[in-house]
Design a protein around this motif. Structure first.
Motif, mmCIF file in Angstrom:
data_model
loop_
_atom_site.group_PDB
_atom_site.id
_atom_site.type_symbol
_atom_site.label_atom_id
_atom_site.label_comp_id
_atom_site.label_asym_id
_atom_site.label_seq_id
_atom_site.Cartn_x
_atom_site.Cartn_y
_atom_site.Cartn_z
ATOM 1 N N PHE A 252 0.700 12.426 -1.834
ATOM 2 C CA PHE A 252 -0.129 13.278 -2.687
ATOM 3 C C PHE A 252 -0.148 14.708 -2.153
ATOM 4 C CE2 PHE A 252 -1.792 9.007 -3.415
ATOM 5 C CZ PHE A 252 -1.831 8.959 -4.801
ATOM 6 N N LYS B 14 11.524 13.624 -12.928
ATOM 7 C CA LYS B 14 11.525 12.744 -11.760
ATOM 8 C C LYS B 14 12.832 11.951 -11.766
ATOM 9 C CE LYS B 14 6.709 12.069 -12.708
ATOM 10 N NZ LYS B 14 6.663 12.145 -14.128
ATOM 11 N N TRP C 181 0.830 -1.198 0.000
ATOM 12 C CA TRP C 181 0.000 0.000 0.000
ATOM 13 C C TRP C 181 0.873 1.259 0.000
ATOM 14 C CZ3 TRP C 181 -4.495 2.098 -0.903
ATOM 15 C CH2 TRP C 181 -4.834 3.316 -0.328
ATOM 16 N N LEU D 78 4.110 5.520 -5.658
ATOM 17 C CA LEU D 78 4.209 5.408 -7.117
ATOM 18 C C LEU D 78 3.047 6.112 -7.815
ATOM 19 C CD1 LEU D 78 5.463 1.723 -7.419
ATOM 20 C CD2 LEU D 78 6.775 3.828 -7.803
ATOM 21 N N LEU D 79 1.849 5.984 -7.281
ATOM 22 C CA LEU D 79 0.707 6.678 -7.877
ATOM 23 C C LEU D 79 0.830 8.192 -7.745
ATOM 24 C CD1 LEU D 79 -2.328 4.441 -6.828
ATOM 25 C CD2 LEU D 79 -1.339 4.709 -9.112
ATOM 26 N N SER D 80 1.350 8.661 -6.623
ATOM 27 C CA SER D 80 1.515 10.109 -6.441
ATOM 28 C C SER D 80 2.549 10.664 -7.409
ATOM 29 C CB SER D 80 1.896 10.437 -4.999
ATOM 30 O OG SER D 80 3.211 10.010 -4.710
ATOM 31 N N GLY E 228 -0.706 6.934 3.222
ATOM 32 C CA GLY E 228 -1.064 6.802 1.815
ATOM 33 C C GLY E 228 -1.386 8.139 1.166
ATOM 34 N N ASN F 90 3.173 9.500 -10.367
ATOM 35 C CA ASN F 90 2.583 9.492 -11.706
ATOM 36 C C ASN F 90 1.280 10.283 -11.790
ATOM 37 O OD1 ASN F 90 4.589 7.848 -12.861
ATOM 38 N ND2 ASN F 90 3.670 6.060 -11.903
ATOM 39 N N SER F 91 0.924 11.003 -10.729
ATOM 40 C CA SER F 91 -0.353 11.707 -10.715
ATOM 41 C C SER F 91 -0.319 13.037 -11.449
ATOM 42 C CB SER F 91 -0.802 11.934 -9.275
ATOM 43 O OG SER F 91 0.096 12.831 -8.650
ATOM 44 N N LEU G 299 2.559 1.583 -3.403
ATOM 45 C CA LEU G 299 1.571 1.938 -4.418
ATOM 46 C C LEU G 299 1.203 3.414 -4.324
ATOM 47 C CD1 LEU G 299 -0.382 0.917 -6.650
ATOM 48 C CD2 LEU G 299 -2.063 0.586 -4.827
ATOM 49 N N CYS G 300 0.984 3.914 -3.128
ATOM 50 C CA CYS G 300 0.621 5.323 -2.960
ATOM 51 C C CYS G 300 1.736 6.257 -3.426
ATOM 52 C CB CYS G 300 0.245 5.612 -1.510
ATOM 53 S SG CYS G 300 -1.333 4.875 -1.046
#
Length: 181
Positions: free
Chosen positions: A126, A59, A41, A47-49, A122, A51-52, A44-45
């Motif tokens: 962001f 980067k 988790w 990596l998602l941030s 998480g 790519n957000s 993932l958070c």
């Protein structure tokens, strides 16, 4: 509400279970999976941030490495702690765990702390990127938040330890001790 009477009753019942040797040995996977889930988790958070779209600049370097290494490190620590705690928790027979008010109470309390941790940790990458800050400070803020949450959890749980300790001592005293020859 957990009372001293409930603690005494369940301690006595658990003592009888331990005397009979009815402990279960949980599989390693059942002990480890919650910690691995939190690790995934956190990764993932982050990596998602990344790519957000919050990062406008390229980067590279420590902006990516530090938070990813932090997530793996914290995940490893959480996995080890979780595996140890769940091993002890799952060793008690399922029937006792299901009807125990203490197990239900502490299970809910620990789940609440885990949920808060997962939501804050998480959402933090962001928020950091949204504010335009370098993501590498995620590790510093994350360590600070983790330590604070562990202190709060320890204080919260320790309120029940004295009552449990006295119940365990009284239960052991009530056993008749046969002298050895």
């Amino acid at each position: 509400m957990i009372t001293n009477k409930i603690i005494q009753q369940e301690t006595e019942e658990l003592k009888q279970i331990l005397k009979q040797g009815d402990l279960e040995i949980p599989s390693m996977w059942t002990c480890v999976w919650p910690g691995l889930g939190i690790t995934l988790w956190l990764l993932l958070c982050v990596l998602l941030s990344i790519n957000s779209g919050f990062i406008v600049s390229a980067k590279q370097g420590s902006e990516l490495e530090v938070p990813l290494i932090f997530c793996v490190f914290m995940g490893l620590m959480i996995t080890l702690g979780t595996a140890n705690a769940r091993g002890t928790y799952l060793a008690v027979p399922h029937d006792f765990r299901e009807k125990s008010q203490l197990y239900a109470f502490f299970g809910r309390k620990i789940n609440q702390y885990a949920l808060v941790y997962m939501l804050v940790m998480g959402g933090m990458p962001f928020g950091i990127l949204f504010l335009g800050l370098n993501l590498s400070i995620y590790a510093l803020i994350g360590i600070f938040f983790t330590v604070i949450l562990i202190f709060i959890l320890s204080i919260d749980i320790s309120r029940y330890q004295l009552s449990m300790l006295s119940s365990i001592i009284n239960t052991c005293k009530s056993d008749s001790v046969t002298p050895t020859k």
